[in-house]
Design an enzyme around this catalytic site. Structure first.
Site, short mmCIF file in Angstrom:
data_model
loop_
_atom_site.label_atom_id
_atom_site.label_comp_id
_atom_site.label_asym_id
_atom_site.label_seq_id
_atom_site.Cartn_x
_atom_site.Cartn_y
_atom_site.Cartn_z
N ASN A 1 -6.50 4.60 5.73
CA ASN A 1 -5.57 3.70 5.04
C ASN A 1 -4.76 2.99 6.11
O ASN A 1 -3.88 3.58 6.73
CB ASN A 1 -4.67 4.53 4.10
CG ASN A 1 -3.63 3.66 3.41
OD1 ASN A 1 -3.64 2.42 3.54
ND2 ASN A 1 -2.73 4.28 2.68
N LYS B 1 -2.68 0.70 5.75
CA LYS B 1 -1.36 0.26 5.26
C LYS B 1 -1.11 -1.20 5.70
O LYS B 1 -2.06 -1.96 5.80
CB LYS B 1 -0.26 1.23 5.72
CG LYS B 1 -0.64 2.69 5.38
CD LYS B 1 0.46 3.67 5.54
CE LYS B 1 -0.08 5.05 5.16
NZ LYS B 1 0.96 6.08 5.15
N HIS C 1 -0.71 5.15 -4.35
CA HIS C 1 -0.29 5.74 -3.07
C HIS C 1 1.21 6.04 -3.13
O HIS C 1 1.96 5.33 -3.80
CB HIS C 1 -0.60 4.79 -1.92
CG HIS C 1 -0.38 5.44 -0.59
ND1 HIS C 1 0.87 5.46 0.01
CD2 HIS C 1 -1.21 6.12 0.23
CE1 HIS C 1 0.77 6.13 1.15
NE2 HIS C 1 -0.47 6.54 1.31
N GLU D 1 3.52 5.37 -1.23
CA GLU D 1 4.38 4.22 -0.89
C GLU D 1 4.48 3.25 -2.06
O GLU D 1 5.51 2.61 -2.26
CB GLU D 1 3.86 3.56 0.39
CG GLU D 1 4.18 4.43 1.60
CD GLU D 1 3.10 4.53 2.64
OE1 GLU D 1 2.28 3.61 2.76
OE2 GLU D 1 3.06 5.55 3.36
N GLU E 1 -1.73 13.89 -1.30
CA GLU E 1 -0.93 13.56 -0.11
C GLU E 1 0.52 13.99 -0.34
O GLU E 1 1.29 13.26 -0.98
CB GLU E 1 -0.97 12.05 0.15
CG GLU E 1 -2.36 11.48 0.33
CD GLU E 1 -2.34 10.17 1.09
OE1 GLU E 1 -3.05 10.08 2.10
OE2 GLU E 1 -1.60 9.25 0.71
N GLY F 1 3.09 10.32 7.52
CA GLY F 1 3.73 9.58 8.61
C GLY F 1 4.82 10.36 9.33
O GLY F 1 5.62 9.79 10.06
N SER G 1 -0.52 12.99 7.89
CA SER G 1 -0.53 13.33 9.33
C SER G 1 -1.82 14.02 9.77
O SER G 1 -1.79 14.93 10.60
CB SER G 1 0.70 14.17 9.70
OG SER G 1 1.88 13.43 9.45
#
Ligand code: 13P
Length: 254
Positions: free
Chosen positions: A10, A12, A94, A96, A164, A170, A217
């Site tokens: 991904n 992003k 996702h 985010e 996730e 991250g 991560s």
């Protein structure tokens, strides 16, 4: 029947033509494990650029798409546009999208339904926040997010689920293989109790066949331990998917 290993990247909101060319070069050079499905989620402006340059064995995904065919939705992209760019996949829900852009379980469910009806393969994402894990609510949160997705799935063969945990995204703080395996096993159990039994056909046992990816991560250093876990069928990789080590992550189950 084993589940085929699957690694998603991904990207992003990262990359330009110059840096994307470098990613394409290392993916072309590989070598990539032929027993692993690979899909990269690229920023929408580069969908066609990537599809035209990446080898056939690397799928290309959009990172989001809207729940309607077309119309007055400034800034959104449509399932048909993704297909028109030659791409077959979309990442949906996702963390985010959920936590930065306020997407709800309900909206994500609608997007899941629409993307599948329009022929795309989907990677829906779920996962708990740190305070939810610390409050012992990991399963409750994940099952609620999963139910909103599962209720809208019309064809499980075009779904790859990603777990996730938000606290691992991250942050460099990967879930331990034990933590990830525990949640993956719980998700598979939920699917067997709530979806497989509803369909009542052993050859379409959703829980046994659905690939569940871990994301958060993942790096070349930790991917192999994660890949060994019984219910982890691959990974969804953010930062490390922009670097040559992504090839090692793809080959983690070899
Ligand atoms: P990182 O691998 O950068 O933690 O991101 C994970 C992720 O969000 C993949 O979708």
């Amino acid at each position: 029947m084993g589940r085929k290993f699957f690694v998603g990247g991904n990207w992003k909101m990262n990359g330009d033509k110059e840096s994307i060319d470098k990613i394409i070069d290392f993916l072309k050079a590989g070598p990539l494990d032929p027993n692993c499905d690979v899909v990269v989620g690229v920023p929408a402006p580069y969908l066609m650029y990537c599809r035209e340059r990446l080898p056939e064995n690397v799928g290309v995904a959009a990172q989001n798409c809207h729940k309607a065919a077309k119309g007055a939705f400034t800034g959104e992209i449509a399932a048909a546009m993704i297909k028109d760019c030659g791409c077959k996949w979309v990442i949906l829900g996702h963390s985010e999208r959920r936590n930065v852009f306020g997407e709800t379980d309900e909206l994500i469910g609608e997007k899941v339904a629409f993307a599948l009806e329009n022929g795309l393969h989907i990677i829906p994402c779920i996962g708990e926040k740190l305070e939810e894990r610390e409050a012992g609510k990991t399963e409750e949160v994940c099952f609620k997010q999963l139910k909103a997705i599962a209720d809208k799935v019309s064809d499980w063969s075009r779904v790859v689920l990603a777990y996730e945990p938000v606290w691992a995204i991250g942050t460099g703080k990967t879930a331990t293989p034990e933590q990830a395996q525990e949640t993956h096993a719980a998700l598979r159990k939920w699917l067997s109790e709530n979806v497989s039994r509803k369909i009542k056909r052993s050859e379409t046992e959703v829980a046994e066949n659905l690939r569940i990816l871990y994301g958060g991560s993942v790096t070349a250093a930790n991917c192999k331990e994660l890949a060994k876990c019984a219910d982890i069928d691959g990974s969804l990789v953010g930062g490390a998917s922009l670097k040559p080590e992504f090839v090692e992550i793809i080959n983690a189950s070899q």
